[in-house]
Design an enzyme around this catalytic site. Structure first.
Site, mmCIF file in Angstrom:
data_model
loop_
_atom_site.group_PDB
_atom_site.id
_atom_site.type_symbol
_atom_site.label_atom_id
_atom_site.label_comp_id
_atom_site.label_asym_id
_atom_site.label_seq_id
_atom_site.Cartn_x
_atom_site.Cartn_y
_atom_site.Cartn_z
ATOM 1 N N ASN A 42 0.830 -1.187 0.000
ATOM 2 C CA ASN A 42 0.000 0.000 0.000
ATOM 3 C C ASN A 42 0.873 1.248 0.000
ATOM 4 O OD1 ASN A 42 0.575 -0.799 2.769
ATOM 5 N ND2 ASN A 42 -0.960 0.663 3.473
ATOM 6 N N GLU A 44 0.272 5.361 0.527
ATOM 7 C CA GLU A 44 -0.609 6.479 0.862
ATOM 8 C C GLU A 44 -0.003 7.792 0.366
ATOM 9 O OE1 GLU A 44 -2.178 4.455 5.033
ATOM 10 O OE2 GLU A 44 -0.919 6.236 5.135
ATOM 11 N N CYS A 53 -3.882 0.362 -2.798
ATOM 12 C CA CYS A 53 -3.844 -0.837 -1.961
ATOM 13 C C CYS A 53 -2.740 -1.777 -2.447
ATOM 14 C CB CYS A 53 -5.179 -1.566 -2.032
ATOM 15 S SG CYS A 53 -6.572 -0.660 -1.346
ATOM 16 N N GLU A 55 -2.899 -5.023 -2.912
ATOM 17 C CA GLU A 55 -3.400 -5.949 -3.923
ATOM 18 C C GLU A 55 -3.477 -5.265 -5.290
ATOM 19 O OE1 GLU A 55 -5.691 -6.757 -0.027
ATOM 20 O OE2 GLU A 55 -4.828 -5.051 -1.072
ATOM 21 N N CYS A 86 -10.023 -5.081 0.607
ATOM 22 C CA CYS A 86 -11.177 -4.182 0.569
ATOM 23 C C CYS A 86 -12.093 -4.590 -0.580
ATOM 24 C CB CYS A 86 -10.719 -2.727 0.423
ATOM 25 S SG CYS A 86 -10.092 -2.307 -1.218
ATOM 26 N N CYS A 89 -10.589 -4.066 -4.096
ATOM 27 C CA CYS A 89 -9.552 -5.053 -4.430
ATOM 28 C C CYS A 89 -10.150 -6.434 -4.661
ATOM 29 C CB CYS A 89 -8.474 -5.082 -3.349
ATOM 30 S SG CYS A 89 -7.373 -3.644 -3.451
#
Length: 133
Positions: A42, A44, A53, A55, A86, A89
């Site tokens: 991930n 940010e 993310c 994935e 999530c 994903c």
């Protein structure tokens, strides 16, 4: 029990995650039908929660290489319980993986939970929904 061979690459990329706002690092490793392993973490940014993310990063690397079929997924996070992908994903994984593909969710301490894509995303939106009428 034998350790999942995707655990080491997922943990390795987990260490590179950039999560200064949530402090929640995630690493992912996916295997394709030719045996190649792709990794993602991930990432940010200051416009939190915008980011990528783990994935999604692994899937982007896979697609950039020209691969199109996921045969296994492994996701790891530092959490008390295995963390599922999530919703976005899950849909991204379903785009490239069959319903029976295993998705292993794990903690950095070794706890694992394995589910299929179909179990993670029942009733997934798919190509059949886009068929010409």
């Amino acid at each position: 029990m034998t350790e999942n061979p995707l655990r080491a690459p997922a943990l390795a990329v987990f260490a590179n995650a950039y999560a200064p706002y949530s402090n929640f690092k995630v690493g992912a490793a996916i295997r394709t039908d030719d045996g190649t392993v792709f990794q993602g973490c991930n990432v940010e940014n200051i416009a939190y929660p915008e980011g990528t993310c783990a994935e999604a990063g692994a899937i982007a690397a896979m697609a950039a290489s020209g691969a199109r079929k996921i045969t296994e997924v492994y996701v790891v996070a530092e959490a008390p319980l295995p963390v599922p992908p999530c919703g976005g994903c899950r849909q991204k994984i379903a785009e490239f993986a069959g319903k029976d593909v295993a998705v292993t969710m794990a903690t950095t301490t070794g706890q694992e939970l394995k589910m299929t894509v179909a179990e993670l995303l029942p009733g997934a939106f798919g190509a059949d929904h886009m068929a010409d009428t």
